[in-house]
Design a protein around this motif. Sequence first.
Motif, PDB file in Angstrom:
ATOM      1  N   MET A  13       0.843  -1.184   0.000  1.00 39.63           N
ATOM      2  CA  MET A  13       0.000   0.000   0.000  1.00 39.63           C
ATOM      3  C   MET A  13       0.874   1.227   0.000  1.00 39.63           C
ATOM      4  SD  MET A  13      -2.656   1.140   2.946  1.00 39.63           S
ATOM      5  CE  MET A  13      -3.214  -0.516   3.094  1.00 39.63           C
ATOM      6  N   ARG A  14       0.725   2.075  -0.963  1.00 35.44           N
ATOM      7  CA  ARG A  14       1.559   3.270  -1.036  1.00 35.44           C
ATOM      8  C   ARG A  14       0.823   4.446  -0.446  1.00 35.44           C
ATOM      9  NH1 ARG A  14       3.236   3.695  -7.065  1.00 35.44           N
ATOM     10  NH2 ARG A  14       1.362   2.483  -7.380  1.00 35.44           N
ATOM     11  N   ARG A  15       1.490   5.117   0.428  1.00 37.55           N
ATOM     12  CA  ARG A  15       0.889   6.279   1.058  1.00 37.55           C
ATOM     13  C   ARG A  15       1.827   7.449   0.940  1.00 37.55           C
ATOM     14  NH1 ARG A  15      -0.272   2.580   5.427  1.00 37.55           N
ATOM     15  NH2 ARG A  15      -2.426   1.914   5.260  1.00 37.55           N
ATOM     16  N   SER A  16       1.284   8.623   1.239  1.00 33.90           N
ATOM     17  CA  SER A  16       2.134   9.794   1.197  1.00 33.90           C
ATOM     18  C   SER A  16       2.809   9.955   2.544  1.00 33.90           C
ATOM     19  CB  SER A  16       1.285  11.023   0.880  1.00 33.90           C
ATOM     20  OG  SER A  16       0.491  11.330   1.959  1.00 33.90           O
ATOM     21  N   THR A  17       3.394  11.172   2.739  1.00 39.03           N
ATOM     22  CA  THR A  17       4.168  11.384   3.946  1.00 39.03           C
ATOM     23  C   THR A  17       3.305  11.700   5.152  1.00 39.03           C
ATOM     24  OG1 THR A  17       4.441  13.661   3.250  1.00 39.03           O
ATOM     25  CG2 THR A  17       6.174  12.120   2.655  1.00 39.03           C
ATOM     26  N   SER A  18       2.108  11.727   5.181  1.00 40.02           N
ATOM     27  CA  SER A  18       1.479  12.099   6.389  1.00 40.02           C
ATOM     28  C   SER A  18       1.447  11.018   7.350  1.00 40.02           C
ATOM     29  CB  SER A  18       0.116  12.328   6.334  1.00 40.02           C
ATOM     30  OG  SER A  18      -0.437  11.156   6.839  1.00 40.02           O
ATOM     31  N   PRO A  19       1.713  11.889   8.149  1.00 36.47           N
ATOM     32  CA  PRO A  19       1.894  11.405   9.352  1.00 36.47           C
ATOM     33  C   PRO A  19       1.558  10.047   9.338  1.00 36.47           C
ATOM     34  CG  PRO A  19       0.657  13.281   9.781  1.00 36.47           C
ATOM     35  CD  PRO A  19       1.048  13.138   8.460  1.00 36.47           C
ATOM     36  N   GLU A  20       1.356   8.845   8.898  1.00 33.70           N
ATOM     37  CA  GLU A  20       1.358   7.824   9.530  1.00 33.70           C
ATOM     38  C   GLU A  20       2.581   7.181   9.395  1.00 33.70           C
ATOM     39  OE1 GLU A  20      -0.940   6.197  10.797  1.00 33.70           O
ATOM     40  OE2 GLU A  20      -1.304   6.444  11.229  1.00 33.70           O
ATOM     41  N   ARG A  21       3.709   6.394   9.240  1.00 32.98           N
ATOM     42  CA  ARG A  21       4.879   5.983   9.973  1.00 32.98           C
ATOM     43  C   ARG A  21       4.841   4.488  10.134  1.00 32.98           C
ATOM     44  NH1 ARG A  21       3.648   9.926  14.812  1.00 32.98           N
ATOM     45  NH2 ARG A  21       1.869   8.593  14.700  1.00 32.98           N
ATOM     46  N   ARG A  22       5.910   3.861   9.813  1.00 33.19           N
ATOM     47  CA  ARG A  22       5.973   2.412   9.903  1.00 33.19           C
ATOM     48  C   ARG A  22       7.235   1.983  10.638  1.00 33.19           C
ATOM     49  NH1 ARG A  22       1.662   2.756   9.333  1.00 33.19           N
ATOM     50  NH2 ARG A  22       0.242   2.033   7.749  1.00 33.19           N
ATOM     51  N   VAL A  23       7.133   0.948  11.457  1.00 34.55           N
ATOM     52  CA  VAL A  23       8.286   0.396  12.162  1.00 34.55           C
ATOM     53  C   VAL A  23       9.195  -0.270  11.155  1.00 34.55           C
ATOM     54  CG1 VAL A  23       9.012  -1.216  13.947  1.00 34.55           C
ATOM     55  CG2 VAL A  23       6.871   0.033  14.202  1.00 34.55           C
ATOM     56  N   ALA A  24      10.497  -0.050  11.278  1.00 34.43           N
ATOM     57  CA  ALA A  24      11.426  -0.519  10.254  1.00 34.43           C
ATOM     58  C   ALA A  24      11.769  -1.998  10.390  1.00 34.43           C
ATOM     59  CB  ALA A  24      12.720   0.298  10.308  1.00 34.43           C
ATOM     60  N   LEU A  25      11.461  -2.604  11.496  1.00 33.69           N
ATOM     61  CA  LEU A  25      11.809  -4.006  11.663  1.00 33.69           C
ATOM     62  C   LEU A  25      11.039  -4.860  10.673  1.00 33.69           C
ATOM     63  CD1 LEU A  25      11.811  -4.183  15.548  1.00 33.69           C
ATOM     64  CD2 LEU A  25      13.767  -4.100  14.028  1.00 33.69           C
ATOM     65  N   LEU A  26      11.620  -5.993  10.308  1.00 35.55           N
ATOM     66  CA  LEU A  26      11.039  -6.858   9.295  1.00 35.55           C
ATOM     67  C   LEU A  26       9.601  -7.233   9.604  1.00 35.55           C
ATOM     68  CD1 LEU A  26      11.153  -8.792   6.898  1.00 35.55           C
ATOM     69  CD2 LEU A  26      12.134 -10.500   8.438  1.00 35.55           C
ATOM     70  N   ALA A  27       9.326  -7.563  10.824  1.00 31.35           N
ATOM     71  CA  ALA A  27       7.994  -8.038  11.153  1.00 31.35           C
ATOM     72  C   ALA A  27       6.933  -6.988  10.977  1.00 31.35           C
ATOM     73  CB  ALA A  27       7.957  -8.531  12.603  1.00 31.35           C
ATOM     74  N   MET A  28       7.355  -5.698  10.866  1.00 32.13           N
ATOM     75  CA  MET A  28       6.379  -4.618  10.780  1.00 32.13           C
ATOM     76  C   MET A  28       6.383  -3.908   9.442  1.00 32.13           C
ATOM     77  SD  MET A  28       5.015  -4.711  13.716  1.00 32.13           S
ATOM     78  CE  MET A  28       4.185  -3.154  13.955  1.00 32.13           C
ATOM     79  N   THR A  29       7.271  -4.223   8.544  1.00 29.14           N
ATOM     80  CA  THR A  29       7.400  -3.434   7.329  1.00 29.14           C
ATOM     81  C   THR A  29       6.252  -3.625   6.371  1.00 29.14           C
ATOM     82  OG1 THR A  29       8.725  -5.201   6.341  1.00 29.14           O
ATOM     83  CG2 THR A  29       9.914  -3.388   7.382  1.00 29.14           C
ATOM     84  N   VAL A  30       5.483  -4.672   6.546  1.00 27.14           N
ATOM     85  CA  VAL A  30       4.428  -4.954   5.586  1.00 27.14           C
ATOM     86  C   VAL A  30       3.064  -4.986   6.231  1.00 27.14           C
ATOM     87  CG1 VAL A  30       5.870  -6.204   3.957  1.00 27.14           C
ATOM     88  CG2 VAL A  30       4.904  -7.397   5.898  1.00 27.14           C
ATOM     89  N   GLY A  75      -2.622  -3.749  -3.310  1.00 28.34           N
ATOM     90  CA  GLY A  75      -2.598  -2.846  -4.460  1.00 28.34           C
ATOM     91  C   GLY A  75      -3.108  -1.448  -4.187  1.00 28.34           C
ATOM     92  N   LEU A  76      -3.387  -1.118  -2.934  1.00 21.86           N
ATOM     93  CA  LEU A  76      -3.920   0.210  -2.628  1.00 21.86           C
ATOM     94  C   LEU A  76      -2.893   1.290  -2.939  1.00 21.86           C
ATOM     95  CD1 LEU A  76      -5.822  -0.356   0.729  1.00 21.86           C
ATOM     96  CD2 LEU A  76      -6.696  -0.437  -1.616  1.00 21.86           C
ATOM     97  N   ASP A  77      -3.350   2.351  -3.570  1.00 15.65           N
ATOM     98  CA  ASP A  77      -2.444   3.412  -4.006  1.00 15.65           C
ATOM     99  C   ASP A  77      -3.126   4.758  -3.830  1.00 15.65           C
ATOM    100  OD1 ASP A  77      -0.677   5.109  -5.220  1.00 15.65           O
ATOM    101  OD2 ASP A  77      -0.638   4.078  -7.149  1.00 15.65           O
ATOM    102  N   PHE A  78      -2.581   5.577  -2.945  1.00 15.26           N
ATOM    103  CA  PHE A  78      -3.157   6.892  -2.667  1.00 15.26           C
ATOM    104  C   PHE A  78      -2.275   8.016  -3.208  1.00 15.26           C
ATOM    105  CE2 PHE A  78      -6.486   5.203  -0.134  1.00 15.26           C
ATOM    106  CZ  PHE A  78      -5.963   4.089   0.503  1.00 15.26           C
ATOM    107  N   SER A  79      -1.406   7.673  -4.140  1.00 20.61           N
ATOM    108  CA  SER A  79      -0.470   8.681  -4.646  1.00 20.61           C
ATOM    109  C   SER A  79      -1.181   9.799  -5.411  1.00 20.61           C
ATOM    110  CB  SER A  79       0.591   8.032  -5.533  1.00 20.61           C
ATOM    111  OG  SER A  79       0.009   7.350  -6.628  1.00 20.61           O
ATOM    112  N   LEU A  80      -2.266   9.475  -6.112  1.00 18.69           N
ATOM    113  CA  LEU A  80      -2.972  10.506  -6.874  1.00 18.69           C
ATOM    114  C   LEU A  80      -3.594  11.540  -5.951  1.00 18.69           C
ATOM    115  CD1 LEU A  80      -4.150  11.791  -9.420  1.00 18.69           C
ATOM    116  CD2 LEU A  80      -6.045  10.136  -9.296  1.00 18.69           C
ATOM    117  N   VAL A  81      -4.355  11.091  -4.963  1.00 22.42           N
ATOM    118  CA  VAL A  81      -5.002  12.046  -4.067  1.00 22.42           C
ATOM    119  C   VAL A  81      -3.966  12.795  -3.243  1.00 22.42           C
ATOM    120  CG1 VAL A  81      -5.360  10.424  -2.143  1.00 22.42           C
ATOM    121  CG2 VAL A  81      -6.900  12.367  -2.440  1.00 22.42           C
TER     122      VAL A  81
END
Length: 320
Positions: free
Chosen positions: A1-18, A200-206
């Motif tokens: 799922m591609r998102r923009s820079t707002s504020p939501e944030r993902r843990v970099a560890l493998l178990a959380m990257t997806v 397949g979610l993609d919010f790049s357009l909005v």
Amino acid sequence: MRRSTSPERRVALLAMTVLAGTVMAGCGPGERPAEHSGSKAARTFDDVDRSQWPDATPGRGLAKGLKLPLERYMQSYEQRVAIDQAVRDQQTACMAGFGFEFRPPPAGTTPPPNPNDANMERRYGITDRVVAERHGYGLAKEEPPSGSSSPKLGEAATMVLSGAVGKGDTKSSAPISYKGKEIPQGGCSGWAPRKVGAAGLDFSLVSRLNYESLTRSQGTPKVRAALKSWSRCMKEKGYEVAIPFDAIHLTTGKGNRSEQAVAIALADIDCKKSTDLVSIWYRVDSGIQREQINQHRTGLETSRQQNEAAVRTAERLLRR
């Protein structure tokens, strides 16, 4: 799922990257772990403090109740949490099918300061006088995130979760199976978002349109005039600044929560109120977004419908 820079944030560890989905798409022949997605894997949000979640629209201040047209096509934080939790549950179920105990922390425990990419509370600079009185230009909540630690995994479990072996440049695809059981493409972390329909979610357009409307609106005659009025007001209060986004720079070396920062922030908001800057900017911004929607309706609707379908699937899986 591609998102923009707002504020939501993902843990970099493998178990959380997806946990929110990946660019993997489709279901391959090895994706049998779906059979294990029973009630034991599903979580509820009973232990999640929803009071910490950002409001869908600002509840006070100069931006109170304001909602932009493009927000209809953005993923809300509540939707994101539902999808993230369903993905985590499916990862848990998939890993259990291989004999591994894997329980990521519940979704929704480390909320961002705003509910979506519009960031209405601070889209035109700070607008909440209550927050400014207490925190200056700082956020109301800036405590360290909690409840986001990732489970420790051994080599075999990591391979099944990620669908890969090795690290960095030496990483390669995992074996086809583990102990006679076929590993899905991309491991359990790749399979889970596909199961939920989030891959397949993609919010790049909005996201792009949202940024463009703010930039374009700032250059319109109405907003430029309002900005000049705001700047004059600030000068009368002793502060030289052209636009609200630069006001925080006046606190450099003093801290954005210092006593002086609070004074500047309150002047900033008072000048916005006296010049009606937020209302003027919002109306122009909204008009541009309505034009954008007319021009890009097909793409926006496709993205919205895909997101809503994923949310429905997530909610159905969470009810099991």
